[in-house]
Design a protein around this motif. Structure first.
Motif, PDB file in Angstrom:
ATOM      1  N   SER A 114     -36.540 -43.555  21.276  1.00  0.00           N
ATOM      2  CA  SER A 114     -37.170 -42.235  21.126  1.00  0.00           C
ATOM      3  C   SER A 114     -37.846 -42.217  19.757  1.00  0.00           C
ATOM      4  N   GLY A 115     -37.095 -41.931  18.694  1.00  0.00           N
ATOM      5  CA  GLY A 115     -37.704 -41.900  17.355  1.00  0.00           C
ATOM      6  C   GLY A 115     -37.538 -43.178  16.559  1.00  0.00           C
ATOM      7  N   GLY A 116     -36.757 -44.140  17.072  1.00  0.00           N
ATOM      8  CA  GLY A 116     -36.624 -45.438  16.399  1.00  0.00           C
ATOM      9  C   GLY A 116     -35.775 -45.428  15.141  1.00  0.00           C
ATOM     10  N   SER A 171     -32.339 -45.565  14.976  1.00  0.00           N
ATOM     11  CA  SER A 171     -30.985 -46.114  15.145  1.00  0.00           C
ATOM     12  C   SER A 171     -30.619 -47.013  13.974  1.00  0.00           C
ATOM     13  N   SER A 223     -32.885 -49.513  19.286  1.00  0.00           N
ATOM     14  CA  SER A 223     -34.071 -49.177  20.054  1.00  0.00           C
ATOM     15  C   SER A 223     -35.082 -50.315  20.072  1.00  0.00           C
ATOM     16  N   ASP A 271     -31.584 -33.441   9.326  1.00  0.00           N
ATOM     17  CA  ASP A 271     -32.247 -33.198   8.040  1.00  0.00           C
ATOM     18  C   ASP A 271     -33.594 -33.893   7.915  1.00  0.00           C
ATOM     19  N   GLY A 310     -35.940 -38.949  16.237  1.00  0.00           N
ATOM     20  CA  GLY A 310     -36.292 -38.620  17.617  1.00  0.00           C
ATOM     21  C   GLY A 310     -35.283 -37.654  18.224  1.00  0.00           C
ATOM     22  N   VAL A 369     -26.235 -32.902  13.967  1.00  0.00           N
ATOM     23  CA  VAL A 369     -25.619 -32.150  12.867  1.00  0.00           C
ATOM     24  C   VAL A 369     -26.714 -31.767  11.876  1.00  0.00           C
ATOM     25  N   ARG A 412     -21.513 -32.838   3.889  1.00  0.00           N
ATOM     26  CA  ARG A 412     -22.015 -31.707   4.695  1.00  0.00           C
ATOM     27  C   ARG A 412     -20.824 -30.894   5.166  1.00  0.00           C
ATOM     28  N   TYR A 431     -18.685 -39.804  13.307  1.00  0.00           N
ATOM     29  CA  TYR A 431     -19.797 -39.230  14.070  1.00  0.00           C
ATOM     30  C   TYR A 431     -20.655 -40.384  14.590  1.00  0.00           C
TER      31      TYR A 431
HETATM   32  C1  LIG Z   1     -33.240 -40.865   7.850  1.00  0.00           C
HETATM   33  C2  LIG Z   1     -32.231 -40.428   8.863  1.00  0.00           C
HETATM   34  C3  LIG Z   1     -31.723 -39.153   8.794  1.00  0.00           C
HETATM   35  C4  LIG Z   1     -30.789 -38.717   9.740  1.00  0.00           C
HETATM   36  N1  LIG Z   1     -30.301 -37.438   9.658  1.00  0.00           N
HETATM   37  C5  LIG Z   1     -29.466 -36.990  10.613  1.00  0.00           C
HETATM   38  C6  LIG Z   1     -28.979 -35.666  10.585  1.00  0.00           C
HETATM   39  O1  LIG Z   1     -29.262 -34.892   9.676  1.00  0.00           O
HETATM   40  N2  LIG Z   1     -28.142 -35.262  11.580  1.00  0.00           N
HETATM   41  C7  LIG Z   1     -27.779 -36.085  12.602  1.00  0.00           C
HETATM   42  O2  LIG Z   1     -27.054 -35.628  13.482  1.00  0.00           O
HETATM   43  N3  LIG Z   1     -28.219 -37.353  12.644  1.00  0.00           N
HETATM   44  C8  LIG Z   1     -29.038 -37.822  11.679  1.00  0.00           C
HETATM   45  N4  LIG Z   1     -29.457 -39.120  11.712  1.00  0.00           N
HETATM   46  C9  LIG Z   1     -28.915 -40.041  12.730  1.00  0.00           C
HETATM   47  C10 LIG Z   1     -29.750 -39.949  13.984  1.00  0.00           C
HETATM   48  O3  LIG Z   1     -29.369 -38.820  14.727  1.00  0.00           O
HETATM   49  C11 LIG Z   1     -29.507 -41.194  14.848  1.00  0.00           C
HETATM   50  O4  LIG Z   1     -29.889 -42.340  14.139  1.00  0.00           O
HETATM   51  C12 LIG Z   1     -30.282 -41.115  16.163  1.00  0.00           C
HETATM   52  O5  LIG Z   1     -29.776 -42.047  17.081  1.00  0.00           O
HETATM   53  C13 LIG Z   1     -31.746 -41.374  15.950  1.00  0.00           C
HETATM   54  O6  LIG Z   1     -32.450 -41.007  17.090  1.00  0.00           O
HETATM   55  P1  LIG Z   1     -33.864 -41.667  17.405  1.00  0.00           P
HETATM   56  O7  LIG Z   1     -34.276 -41.176  18.721  1.00  0.00           O
HETATM   57  O8  LIG Z   1     -34.772 -41.486  16.242  1.00  0.00           O
HETATM   58  O9  LIG Z   1     -33.469 -43.189  17.411  1.00  0.00           O
HETATM   59  P2  LIG Z   1     -33.719 -44.370  18.456  1.00  0.00           P
HETATM   60  O10 LIG Z   1     -33.433 -45.581  17.654  1.00  0.00           O
HETATM   61  O11 LIG Z   1     -35.005 -44.263  19.127  1.00  0.00           O
HETATM   62  O12 LIG Z   1     -32.584 -44.127  19.508  1.00  0.00           O
HETATM   63  C14 LIG Z   1     -31.237 -44.365  19.176  1.00  0.00           C
HETATM   64  C15 LIG Z   1     -30.472 -44.610  20.443  1.00  0.00           C
HETATM   65  O13 LIG Z   1     -30.369 -43.392  21.167  1.00  0.00           O
HETATM   66  C16 LIG Z   1     -30.457 -43.648  22.542  1.00  0.00           C
HETATM   67  N5  LIG Z   1     -31.605 -42.900  23.061  1.00  0.00           N
HETATM   68  C17 LIG Z   1     -32.623 -42.363  22.371  1.00  0.00           C
HETATM   69  N6  LIG Z   1     -33.425 -41.680  23.188  1.00  0.00           N
HETATM   70  C18 LIG Z   1     -32.905 -41.790  24.427  1.00  0.00           C
HETATM   71  C19 LIG Z   1     -33.264 -41.300  25.699  1.00  0.00           C
HETATM   72  N7  LIG Z   1     -34.328 -40.513  25.859  1.00  0.00           N
HETATM   73  N8  LIG Z   1     -32.483 -41.612  26.756  1.00  0.00           N
HETATM   74  C20 LIG Z   1     -31.395 -42.375  26.608  1.00  0.00           C
HETATM   75  N9  LIG Z   1     -31.005 -42.864  25.423  1.00  0.00           N
HETATM   76  C21 LIG Z   1     -31.743 -42.583  24.350  1.00  0.00           C
HETATM   77  C22 LIG Z   1     -30.579 -45.128  22.731  1.00  0.00           C
HETATM   78  O14 LIG Z   1     -29.294 -45.675  22.920  1.00  0.00           O
HETATM   79  C23 LIG Z   1     -31.115 -45.583  21.397  1.00  0.00           C
HETATM   80  O15 LIG Z   1     -30.760 -46.884  21.079  1.00  0.00           O
HETATM   81  C24 LIG Z   1     -30.366 -39.590  10.765  1.00  0.00           C
HETATM   82  C25 LIG Z   1     -30.866 -40.892  10.814  1.00  0.00           C
HETATM   83  C26 LIG Z   1     -31.788 -41.306   9.874  1.00  0.00           C
HETATM   84  C27 LIG Z   1     -32.296 -42.702   9.925  1.00  0.00           C
END
Ligand SMILES: Cc1cc2nc3c(=O)[nH]c(=O)nc-3n(C[C@H](O)[C@H](O)[C@H](O)COP(=O)(O)OP(=O)(O)OC[C@H]3O[C@@H](n4cnc5c(N)ncnc54)[C@H](O)[C@@H]3O)c2cc1C
Length: 475
Positions: free
Chosen positions: A86-88, A90, A95, A146, A151, A161, A370, A429
């Motif tokens: 989704s947002g990359g 992980s 991802s 935050d 994603g 969170v 937090r 978490y």
């Molecule tokens: C800079 C930064 C700040 C952050 N701040 C917070 C915060 O304030 N609060 C918090 O709760 N978390 C926070 N996070 C953690 C974040 O929620 C996780 O890293 C999350 O998995 C990122 O989602 P993504 O879609 O960007 O990542 P991706 O790498 O795209 O996805 C992560 C994983 O989620 C699963 N996934 C994603 N989309 C789907 C889909 N549509 N269907 C099925 N599976 C899917 C897959 O298993 C994938 O490998 C932060 C992370 C970073 C890097």
């Protein structure tokens, strides 16, 4: 604040898999099929964290549910590893994949708001910022984390969170429904009445159950906030007080305290650059007058730290979108981190945090605190797959490293610091876990939560097709 614990990436490019005919696949997919010979392959395989250097056989930028079905089918046919993106962001780089298939939701960004019902459907390729921008225009809000570039796919499926947590709960507490393509290629609705077991699992169980195509959220009224960055001197006393104030404050207030060396920001006196500060992020989800009153005790902490005024005070009335400042898309840090929960930050804990932070000479090292509670804690532990409702304070310890040879030393420092401050709460978490092994996945999903997830996994993904994640083995 960046929190990550990436696996070391592999750096040897692999040849395109002979089992995938990219031209044939292009004829079957509405979206975009990106192979190693395409101009945008390098940017398509790049994830947020540095040090993750994997080469998928193909990146499929899906555009439709049928595209998603076809990619799932392709993974089954070829036996290749399937990564969902989704947002990359992980931390494990889940991802992307070395030699496998990357299903990238980047182009699925439709948002459909029903302002009267105060709900929104958002496709899973959206970022937290995109959804927040769209709903803020209607005076509405949904709480993510935050960082705007995260994603909605990953953050929602792990829990979510953020600043609005104490007032409105985790992101999953505002989730009304999700549409998901499961391993058998079926598009299913998951909500309180339809596939309620799956709906339970999607609220915290991560990407284990299929590809979520879109989420439906309940939206809260939020015409404006008072929020932004407040930089204060870090001492054991100011850290302890900051957390106590956050805990005592009305639920409208969400805070993040990053205790870290002050970055060289232009609006901060150079004398502070590199010195330990509380890099506070505060968000008052309410009117300006009561916000000013609630925030004053935090501003007064400057005096506790021996100053007349905060080192920097960018807290002001504005729109909720302002909590997501612009980000540099080329920012790919090398970072290690560990996560946990604390019962309290008393003076001893705060002193340990300060001493340990002072013991390392790295340009970027941080303890992020937090305060949770409020609406998060009012949901029963077993109501969703996020089972840490009673946990009081989330802590993340992070450090940047410079190359693989430096990584073990930074990781050891992170591990020792966290070990020195952990108290009775040994949960984790899931969204802040790195590649930490089975015991830590169990810490994220304690006892009955794991068992129930494993049973649901067995029903929806018995062959563990969706395994690039904090994996739940099918029961
Ligand atoms: C800079 C930064 C700040 C952050 N701040 C917070 C915060 O304030 N609060 C918090 O709760 N978390 C926070 N996070 C953690 C974040 O929620 C996780 O890293 C999350 O998995 C990122 O989602 P993504 O879609 O960007 O990542 P991706 O790498 O795209 O996805 C992560 C994983 O989620 C699963 N996934 C994603 N989309 C789907 C889909 N549509 N269907 C099925 N599976 C899917 C897959 O298993 C994938 O490998 C932060 C992370 C970073 C890097």
């Amino acid at each position: 604040m960046t929190v990550s614990s990436p696996r070391p990436g592999t750096s040897t490019p692999s040849a395109p898999s002979p089992t995938i005919d990219l031209d044939a696949l292009r004829g079957e997919i509405t979206g975009r099929v990106i192979g190693p010979n395409d101009d945008d392959y390098e940017s398509a395989r790049q994830v947020m964290f540095g040090g993750i250097d994997r080469h998928p056989a193909v990146v499929v930028r899906v555009a439709t549910v049928d595209d998603i079905r076809r990619v799932i089918e392709l993974a089954r046919e070829t036996g290749l590893e399937l990564a969902i993106r989704s947002g990359g962001h992980s931390a494990r780089g889940d991802s992307t994949t070395e030699g496998g298939i990357e299903l990238d939701l980047h182009d699925m960004t439709a948002i459909d708001i029903d302002p009267r019902a105060k709900t929104a459907w958002a496709e899973a390729g959206n970022t937290a910022l995109a959804v927040t921008q769209a709903v803020t225009e209607r005076g509405l809000a949904i709480g993510f984390g935050d960082t705007g570039s995260v994603g909605i796919g990953g953050i929602t499926l792990g829990g979510g969170v953020g600043y609005l947590g104490r007032k409105h709960g985790l992101t999953i507490d505002s989730l009304l429904a999700a549409d998901i393509v499961t391993a058998d290629g079926e598009l299913r609705r998951a909500d309180a009445d339809t596939n309620p077991d799956l709906f339970w699992a999607l609220r915290g169980g991560g990407g284990n159950f299929g590809v979520v195509t879109r989420f439906q959220y309940r939206l809260a009224d939020l015409p404006g906030i008072v929020g932004g960055m407040l930089v204060l001197p870090a001492t054991a006393e100011t850290v302890e007080r900051f957390i106590a104030l956050s805990d005592e404050a009305p639920e409208e207030l969400g805070t993040i305290a990053n205790v870290m060396p002050c970055p060289p920001m232009p609006f901060v006196d150079e004398a502070w650059h590199g010195k330990l500060v509380i890099f506070g992020l505060l968000c008052w989800a309410g009117d300006a007058a009561s916000g000013a009153k609630a925030l004053q005790p935090f501003r007064d902490l400057a005096k506790v730290g021996g100053l007349d005024a905060p080192i920097a005070d960018l807290v002001h009335p504005g729109a909720f979108t302002e909590m997501y400042p612009p980000e540099d898309p080329d920012y790919h840090p090398l970072a290690v981190s560990l996560t946990g929960f604390l019962d309290r930050v008393d003076r001893t804990t705060a002193e340990t945090i300060m001493t340990r932070l002072e013991s390392l000479d790295a340009p970027m090292r941080a303890v992020q605190l937090r305060v949770l509670g409020g609406a998060i804690a009012r949901v029963p532990d077993d109501a969703t797959a996020y089972a840490h409702r009673a946990s009081k304070i989330m802590v993340n310890v992070a450090a940047f490293y410079e190359g693989e040879q430096d990584r073990p030393q930074k990781m050891a420092w992170v591990r020792e610091l966290l070990g020195a401050i952990l108290q009775s709460d040994r949960g984790a978490y899931v969204n802040f876990l790195g590649d930490e092994g089975e015991a830590r996945i169990r810490a994220a999903y304690p006892g009955a939560t794991y068992d129930r997830l494993a049973e649901i996994k067995r029903r929806y993904d018995p062959e563990n097709l969706f395994r690039l994640n904090q994996n739940i083995a099918p029961a």
